[in-house]
Design an enzyme around this catalytic site. Structure first.
Site, mmCIF file in Angstrom:
data_model
loop_
_atom_site.group_PDB
_atom_site.id
_atom_site.type_symbol
_atom_site.label_atom_id
_atom_site.label_comp_id
_atom_site.label_asym_id
_atom_site.label_seq_id
_atom_site.Cartn_x
_atom_site.Cartn_y
_atom_site.Cartn_z
ATOM 1 N N TYR A 122 -11.439 13.583 8.447
ATOM 2 C CA TYR A 122 -11.218 12.955 7.142
ATOM 3 C C TYR A 122 -11.526 11.460 7.135
ATOM 4 O O TYR A 122 -11.865 10.901 6.104
ATOM 5 C CB TYR A 122 -9.767 13.173 6.689
ATOM 6 N N ILE A 123 -11.381 10.805 8.277
ATOM 7 C CA ILE A 123 -11.646 9.371 8.332
ATOM 8 C C ILE A 123 -12.962 9.078 9.049
ATOM 9 O O ILE A 123 -13.787 8.295 8.570
ATOM 10 C CB ILE A 123 -10.490 8.636 9.065
ATOM 11 N N ASN A 161 3.509 3.335 5.514
ATOM 12 C CA ASN A 161 3.880 4.705 5.188
ATOM 13 C C ASN A 161 5.385 4.945 5.323
ATOM 14 O O ASN A 161 5.961 5.757 4.601
ATOM 15 C CB ASN A 161 3.060 5.688 6.027
ATOM 16 N N GLY A 214 4.998 15.474 1.531
ATOM 17 C CA GLY A 214 4.039 16.216 2.336
ATOM 18 C C GLY A 214 2.849 15.383 2.731
ATOM 19 O O GLY A 214 2.871 14.161 2.649
ATOM 20 N N ARG A 252 -1.676 20.821 3.651
ATOM 21 C CA ARG A 252 -1.024 20.460 4.913
ATOM 22 C C ARG A 252 0.350 19.849 4.669
ATOM 23 O O ARG A 252 0.505 19.001 3.817
ATOM 24 C CB ARG A 252 -1.880 19.447 5.683
ATOM 25 N N CYS A 257 0.374 12.041 6.439
ATOM 26 C CA CYS A 257 0.563 10.617 6.740
ATOM 27 C C CYS A 257 2.021 10.237 6.595
ATOM 28 O O CYS A 257 2.684 9.890 7.563
ATOM 29 C CB CYS A 257 -0.267 9.787 5.776
ATOM 30 N N LYS A 316 0.360 -0.462 9.835
ATOM 31 C CA LYS A 316 0.028 0.878 9.339
ATOM 32 C C LYS A 316 1.285 1.754 9.232
ATOM 33 O O LYS A 316 1.524 2.431 8.231
ATOM 34 C CB LYS A 316 -0.990 1.523 10.291
ATOM 35 N N ARG A 357 7.160 3.758 2.219
ATOM 36 C CA ARG A 357 7.049 4.737 1.139
ATOM 37 C C ARG A 357 7.991 5.922 1.376
ATOM 38 O O ARG A 357 8.660 6.385 0.465
ATOM 39 C CB ARG A 357 5.599 5.208 1.057
HETATM 40 N N1 SAJ Z 1 5.657 11.483 -3.239
HETATM 41 C C1 SAJ Z 1 6.905 11.613 -3.836
HETATM 42 N N2 SAJ Z 1 7.331 10.623 -4.672
HETATM 43 C C2 SAJ Z 1 6.567 9.533 -4.952
HETATM 44 C C3 SAJ Z 1 5.297 9.408 -4.331
HETATM 45 C C4 SAJ Z 1 4.871 10.400 -3.478
HETATM 46 O O1 SAJ Z 1 7.651 12.579 -3.611
HETATM 47 O O2 SAJ Z 1 7.016 8.697 -5.745
HETATM 48 C C5 SAJ Z 1 5.190 12.525 -2.305
HETATM 49 C C6 SAJ Z 1 3.885 13.198 -2.755
HETATM 50 O O3 SAJ Z 1 4.136 14.232 -3.655
HETATM 51 C C7 SAJ Z 1 3.325 13.680 -1.432
HETATM 52 C C8 SAJ Z 1 3.778 12.601 -0.450
HETATM 53 O O4 SAJ Z 1 4.826 11.908 -1.082
HETATM 54 O O5 SAJ Z 1 3.918 14.906 -1.050
HETATM 55 C C9 SAJ Z 1 2.698 11.610 -0.028
HETATM 56 O O6 SAJ Z 1 1.810 11.303 -1.075
HETATM 57 P P1 SAJ Z 1 1.178 9.875 -1.343
HETATM 58 O O7 SAJ Z 1 0.248 9.985 -2.487
HETATM 59 O O8 SAJ Z 1 2.241 8.877 -1.479
HETATM 60 O O9 SAJ Z 1 0.416 9.494 -0.006
HETATM 61 P P2 SAJ Z 1 -0.722 10.168 0.924
HETATM 62 O O10 SAJ Z 1 -0.028 10.827 2.060
HETATM 63 O O11 SAJ Z 1 -1.693 10.981 0.157
HETATM 64 O O12 SAJ Z 1 -1.494 8.855 1.459
HETATM 65 C C10 SAJ Z 1 -0.763 7.831 2.120
HETATM 66 C C11 SAJ Z 1 -1.156 6.484 1.519
HETATM 67 N N3 SAJ Z 1 -0.183 5.490 1.930
HETATM 68 C C12 SAJ Z 1 0.487 4.736 1.044
HETATM 69 O O13 SAJ Z 1 0.353 4.832 -0.152
HETATM 70 C C13 SAJ Z 1 1.441 3.721 1.629
HETATM 71 C C14 SAJ Z 1 -2.553 6.100 1.966
HETATM 72 O O14 SAJ Z 1 -2.870 4.782 1.551
HETATM 73 C C15 SAJ Z 1 -2.664 6.199 3.497
HETATM 74 O O15 SAJ Z 1 -3.988 5.925 3.914
HETATM 75 C C16 SAJ Z 1 -2.354 7.604 3.913
HETATM 76 O O16 SAJ Z 1 -0.997 7.870 3.511
HETATM 77 C C17 SAJ Z 1 -2.518 7.712 5.418
HETATM 78 O O17 SAJ Z 1 -3.498 8.313 5.877
HETATM 79 O O18 SAJ Z 1 -1.702 7.142 6.161
#
Ligand code: SAJ
Length: 434
Positions: free
Chosen positions: A13-14, A219, A266, A334, A269, A215, A222
């Protein structure tokens, strides 16, 4: 530094977007993957992953003559390592009776070993894989020293994490700010020279361990904030409050921004990276550890909601589960909490039919619907698990005509409860105790 040829190890993916983007920017790139079938797929001009725009970039890279693929590295000016760092399946750490997951660094180790015979003086090596703090200094540098060359003295070594959002990788790769942590300032500068070939965002130079922490901090931040949103949802449920209304009002405060509760966290990351901190310092990370636990337990909370909506009887009930992806409008299943909800419902004896418009075949062990109608047909209840646009746009009246189900459970605040109620549905929403 001037980079004529680079070698990218790991074409996932990267690695694949990175390798092909360098190639379309005039650099000769050898993409390396240990998986023969990935190499053969790419040699045929096809791609093995789904990411908007990637097919075009890879085709352009191949057409330019700058991009080739192989299972073996060659000499190059720079080596980029972009291999997976998953968890060990059956190995855990333990601290104070609490189990935690352990990063499986075997792919980083073997990719680094593969570089050793080709490493030359003044080369640059960059680790991109998300890794526990100090991996660059304590795992990668010692392996590369087997070449007889020393990182920071004879060649440059840096850590530069990717921070792109799945679904927008090609744009974010170019536009996002990029962190480059060198084992020396000169190594960071060499990394900055390399990425400035295509990166338009700010390039920030620092040391390798800071970049590794950055990094993981992003995450983890979040994850912890989603955990608190999920706890707020549970509290709102208990106190007869609508958490979505409360979040909206609280977020009017100029210094408060609350994330969204949901069925869990999920993807590959946010539900993974916090463990890299816990593993390396369990005694310092009770908040991070417990946030992971809260988010991992959220599917159980959803199952309790479904139970309540069905009058405490779940056994034998037919449930239409809408969405399996880990987040809206992607095909990636995933580490998806939606899958976990389906498994738990099945365990309780429910007959679940799942519908995932982005991946109709779903996952093994699931009864997958061929269409929305197929999922709704003879369901007793409908559970919305992912905010796919297609689901959000559903009209309650149309759905009512397609199913005898009159119970809906909305875990993502996707539907307007009043509209569904007036179409005859009993509505249960996550975090809506009102
Ligand atoms: N989610 C919630 N509530 C929210 C936001 C997200 O329950 O308010 C859940 C989503 O439904 C999902 C999970 O969190 O299941 C993660 O989703 P996401 O859109 O927040 O993030 P990813 O995993 O798709 O991508 C993240 C990103 N990191 C951040 O936003 C800090 C991305 O920039 C990173 O590159 C990526 O992880 C990574 O590869 O580390």
């Amino acid at each position: 530094m001037n980079f004529k040829k680079i070698c990218v190890l790991g074409l996932g993916y990267i690695g694949l977007p990175t390798a092909s983007t360098f190639a379309t920017h005039g650099v000769k790139v050898l993409g390396v993957d240990v998986n023969k079938s990935i190499v053969e797929t790419l040699q045929r001009g096809e791609i093995h992953i789904h990411e908007p725009g990637l097919r075009d970039t890879v085709s352009a890279a191949l057409a330019s003559g700058n991009f080739s693929v192989s299972t073996q590295p060659q000499e190059a000016d720079a080596f980029l390592i972009a291999v997976p760092t998953p968890f060990h399946e059956n190995k855990f750490g333990e601290y104070n009776g609490q189990k935690y997951k352990l990063a499986d660094m075997r792919a980083v180790t073997s990719a680094t070993e593969a570089i050793v015979p080709f490493l030359r003086k003044d080369n640059l090596v960059v680790l991109e894989s998300t890794s526990p703090p100090r991996t660059t200094l304590e795992l990668v540098a010692p392996i590369l020293a087997r070449s007889g060359l020393q990182a920071g003295r004879d060649f440059h070594l840096a850590y530069s994490p990717e921070r792109v959002l799945p679904g927008q990788i090609l744009r974010e790769l170019i536009e996002n700010a990029r962190v480059i942590g060198g084992v020396t300032p000169e190594s960071a500068q060499a990394g900055a020279d390399l990425y400035s070939i295509f990166v338009k965002g700010q390039i920030v130079q620092t040391d390798a361990t800071t970049a590794e922490m950055v990094k993981l901090m992003e995450n983890t931040y979040r994850d912890v904030n989603i955990a608190i949103a999920n706890e707020f949802a549970r509290l709102a449920d208990k106190f007869g409050v609508d958490v979505w209304e409360a979040i909206q009002i609280a977020s009017l405060h100029p210094r408060v921004k609350i994330l969204s509760p949901g069925p869990g966290v999920g993807g590959h990351c946010i539900s993974v990276d916090p463990w890299f901190f816990v593993e390396t310092a369990p005694e310092l990370t009770p908040l991070i550890y417990n946030s992971r636990k809260v988010n991992d337990a959220q599917p159980h909370f959803v199952v309790d909601l479904v139970k309540r909506a069905l009058g405490d009887v779940i056994k034998g009930k037919r449930i239409a589960a809408l969405g399996l992806a880990y987040k809206p409008d992607v095909d990636d299943l995933r580490e998806s909490p939606a899958n976990e909800v389906v498994h738990l419902l099945q365990k309780e004896g429910a007959r679940v039919k799942a519908f995932e418009p982005f991946k109709l075949e779903g996952l093994p062990g699931m009864d997958m619907a061929k269409s929305l109608d197929d999922a709704l047909n003879d369901a007793d209840a409908i559970v919305l698990l992912v905010r796919h646009t297609e689901f959000i746009n559903l009209k309650p009246i149309d759905v009512a005509a397609k199913t005898k189900a009159r119970v809906i459970v909305d875990t993502v605040n996707g539907w307007n409860a009043a509209n569904w109620q007036s179409a005859g549905f009993a509505v249960t929403r996550l975090g809506a105790g009102k």
